[in-house]
Design a protein around this motif. Structure first.
Motif, PDB file in Angstrom:
ATOM      1  N   ALA A 185      58.275  41.258  35.605  1.00 11.81           N
ATOM      2  CA  ALA A 185      58.998  40.297  36.451  1.00 11.81           C
ATOM      3  C   ALA A 185      58.118  39.102  36.806  1.00 11.81           C
ATOM      4  O   ALA A 185      58.619  38.016  37.074  1.00 11.81           O
ATOM      5  N   SER A 186      56.776  39.305  36.801  1.00 14.78           N
ATOM      6  CA  SER A 186      55.861  38.186  37.055  1.00 14.78           C
ATOM      7  C   SER A 186      54.754  38.250  36.006  1.00 14.78           C
ATOM      8  O   SER A 186      54.204  39.307  35.716  1.00 14.78           O
ATOM      9  N   TRP A 187      54.479  37.098  35.396  1.00 16.51           N
ATOM     10  CA  TRP A 187      53.488  37.061  34.304  1.00 16.51           C
ATOM     11  C   TRP A 187      52.720  35.769  34.379  1.00 16.51           C
ATOM     12  O   TRP A 187      53.301  34.680  34.356  1.00 16.51           O
ATOM     13  N   HIS A 190      54.079  33.165  36.515  1.00 15.27           N
ATOM     14  CA  HIS A 190      55.454  32.734  36.200  1.00 15.27           C
ATOM     15  C   HIS A 190      56.400  33.887  36.505  1.00 15.27           C
ATOM     16  O   HIS A 190      56.277  34.976  35.941  1.00 15.27           O
ATOM     17  N   ASP A 191      57.352  33.640  37.411  1.00 16.58           N
ATOM     18  CA  ASP A 191      58.300  34.679  37.822  1.00 16.58           C
ATOM     19  C   ASP A 191      59.641  34.516  37.128  1.00 16.58           C
ATOM     20  O   ASP A 191      60.091  33.398  36.867  1.00 16.58           O
ATOM     21  N   PRO A 194      64.968  34.703  40.209  1.00 21.31           N
ATOM     22  CA  PRO A 194      65.433  35.822  41.050  1.00 21.31           C
ATOM     23  C   PRO A 194      66.873  36.250  40.785  1.00 21.31           C
ATOM     24  O   PRO A 194      67.179  37.442  40.863  1.00 21.31           O
TER      25      PRO A 194
END
Ligand SMILES: NC(=S)c1ccno1
Length: 239
Positions: A185-187, A190-191, A194
């Motif tokens: 979900a977050s990398w 970078h999310d 939502p």
């Protein structure tokens, strides 16, 4: 669907054995035949080309080999697809149209092209489509034949494991595809948006549509509809 390819470089179409899942051939969904045009020549040099009438640079593919090939293969019930930069644009809509055909016979040009009488004669017995995959010139028609083949056969019922994945692809419905995300979900800071984690399928569908409309307007104004609804506000794009 039966697929025939006429080419002076048969090895160029070897990827067909790799790119088209063997199961599609094994199951009988596809019947693929690649033919070396030179098998329909009769001179010791196996000549397939000659200088252009009217002068000019380059060579033109002679009509006789293609004519004899069409005679031997038979064109009944086939659509001849000639890949050429001077053809009609290849689009997703044309892919769908060609996917309805029982048989496609690809005539792959080289040099300055195929003697026009080959196509004119073929048109007396069957459908002929001169098709371009883009406004640029390749060294021959084989790459275009591969591209068209891939775009067409993936539309055949039973080819794709999950037919639903065809629905939201770029150019289906005249829009480019929305951006896609997967785990994590977050990398690297970078999310994932939502809304995609919300479980609200209505909101997700609306967001995806808006993203597709936005991308189409920004990247392909030629595809964008005269009026797009973005964020609930009707936006009129320049004609
Ligand atoms: N743009 C196409 S299809 C092509 C074929 C040969 N060269 O360009």
């Amino acid at each position: 669907m039966r697929l025939d390819y006429l080419t002076i470089f048969p090895d160029y179409l070897a990827p067909l054995q790799l790119s088209l899942p063997g199961k599609a051939v094994a199951s009988g969904l596809l019947d693929v035949h690649v033919h070396d045009l030179r098998q329909w020549t009769h001179d010791r040099h196996r000549t397939v080309d000659d200088t252009p009438y009217g002068g000019g640079a380059g060579m033109v593919l002679k009509p006789e080999p293609f004519g004899e090939a069409f005679d031997e293969l038979g064109l009944e019930g086939a659509t001849v697809v000639v890949t050429t930069p001077s053809g009609e644009p290849f689009t997703q809509a044309l892919a769908h149209e060609l996917a309805t055909r029982e048989r496609l016979v690809f005539a792959c040009g080289r040099y300055e092209g195929i003697d026009q009488r080959v196509l004119d004669h073929a048109r007396t017995v069957t459908e002929v489509r001169e098709v371009s995959i883009g406004d640029y010139v390749l060294n021959g028609g084989e790459v275009a034949a591969l591209a068209i083949t891939e775009a067409v056969v993936r539309l055949l019922p039973g080819f794709m494991g999950n037919a639903a994945s065809l629905v939201e692809e770029s150019h289906e419905g005249g829009l480019l595809e929305h951006p896609v995300y997967t785990k994590p979900a977050s990398w690297r800071g970078h999310d994932v948006p939502p809304v995609l984690l919300s479980g609200d399928h209505g909101a997700i569908a609306a967001w995806r549509h808006d993203q597709a409309v936005r991308r189409t307007a920004e990247r392909r104004p030629d595809l964008a509809h005269p009026s797009q609804v973005l964020d609930g506000i009707e936006v009129r794009l320049a004609q």
